[in-house]
Design an enzyme around this catalytic site. Sequence first.
Site, PDB file in Angstrom:
ATOM      1  N   GLN A  78      -8.070   2.207  32.211  1.00 38.21           N
ATOM      2  CA  GLN A  78      -7.251   2.695  31.106  1.00 38.21           C
ATOM      3  C   GLN A  78      -7.571   4.160  30.838  1.00 38.21           C
ATOM      4  O   GLN A  78      -8.456   4.481  30.051  1.00 38.21           O
ATOM      5  CB  GLN A  78      -7.478   1.845  29.851  1.00 38.21           C
ATOM      6  CG  GLN A  78      -6.471   2.162  28.783  1.00 38.21           C
ATOM      7  CD  GLN A  78      -6.478   1.173  27.645  1.00 38.21           C
ATOM      8  OE1 GLN A  78      -7.137   0.158  27.677  1.00 38.21           O
ATOM      9  NE2 GLN A  78      -5.728   1.492  26.624  1.00 38.21           N
ATOM     10  N   PHE A  79      -6.816   5.053  31.484  1.00 37.32           N
ATOM     11  CA  PHE A  79      -7.053   6.487  31.327  1.00 37.32           C
ATOM     12  C   PHE A  79      -6.804   6.951  29.900  1.00 37.32           C
ATOM     13  O   PHE A  79      -7.356   7.966  29.464  1.00 37.32           O
ATOM     14  CB  PHE A  79      -6.203   7.295  32.314  1.00 37.32           C
ATOM     15  CG  PHE A  79      -4.744   7.389  31.956  1.00 37.32           C
ATOM     16  CD1 PHE A  79      -4.266   8.462  31.220  1.00 37.32           C
ATOM     17  CD2 PHE A  79      -3.856   6.403  32.355  1.00 37.32           C
ATOM     18  CE1 PHE A  79      -2.919   8.549  30.884  1.00 37.32           C
ATOM     19  CE2 PHE A  79      -2.513   6.486  32.037  1.00 37.32           C
ATOM     20  CZ  PHE A  79      -2.040   7.557  31.291  1.00 37.32           C
ATOM     21  N   THR A  80      -6.028   6.203  29.123  1.00 35.09           N
ATOM     22  CA  THR A  80      -5.717   6.631  27.761  1.00 35.09           C
ATOM     23  C   THR A  80      -6.933   6.618  26.838  1.00 35.09           C
ATOM     24  O   THR A  80      -6.862   7.145  25.727  1.00 35.09           O
ATOM     25  CB  THR A  80      -4.595   5.764  27.153  1.00 35.09           C
ATOM     26  OG1 THR A  80      -5.005   4.399  27.149  1.00 35.09           O
ATOM     27  CG2 THR A  80      -3.297   5.920  27.939  1.00 35.09           C
TER      28      THR A  80
END
Length: 155
Positions: A78-80
């Site tokens: 999850q890059f967010t």
Amino acid sequence: MRAVIQRVSEASVTVDGSVVGTIGRGLLILLGVNQTDTIDDVDLLAEKIAHLRIFGDHEGKFNLSLLDVGGAALVVSQFTLYADTRKGRRPSFTTAARPEIAAPLVDAFADALRARAIPVATGVFGAMMQVALINDGPVTIVMDSAELRLPRRSI
């Protein structure tokens, strides 16, 4: 690396209508990779999470780890988690690692948990995923490898 760790009764991840990973009792780990992260961050975070005592013992106290309870891990990239919301209304993700750096480190993290005898299921890196979970407690902890390296403050 930054991880949002949720103690779950069960969790699954679906891609394009198909379940690609599912676990029973254990930890859902949403994992973000920073552009400066290395294999050292992988090992540090995997070791800490594997031994993190957030499961209740016979008295209900947080005395047991994922290893102690024989739980599994569902690792979802999850890059967010590296969203920078300080300016404007649209988050910036410039500190998140590019896919060619992040994907191998996410895989290495899952492998590091497996090497510690933890069953691991994963999502699909870069895919649009739907994550379902039953949060047990609820218990949710945020952990960052950069913060783990800082000296502890004395009270």
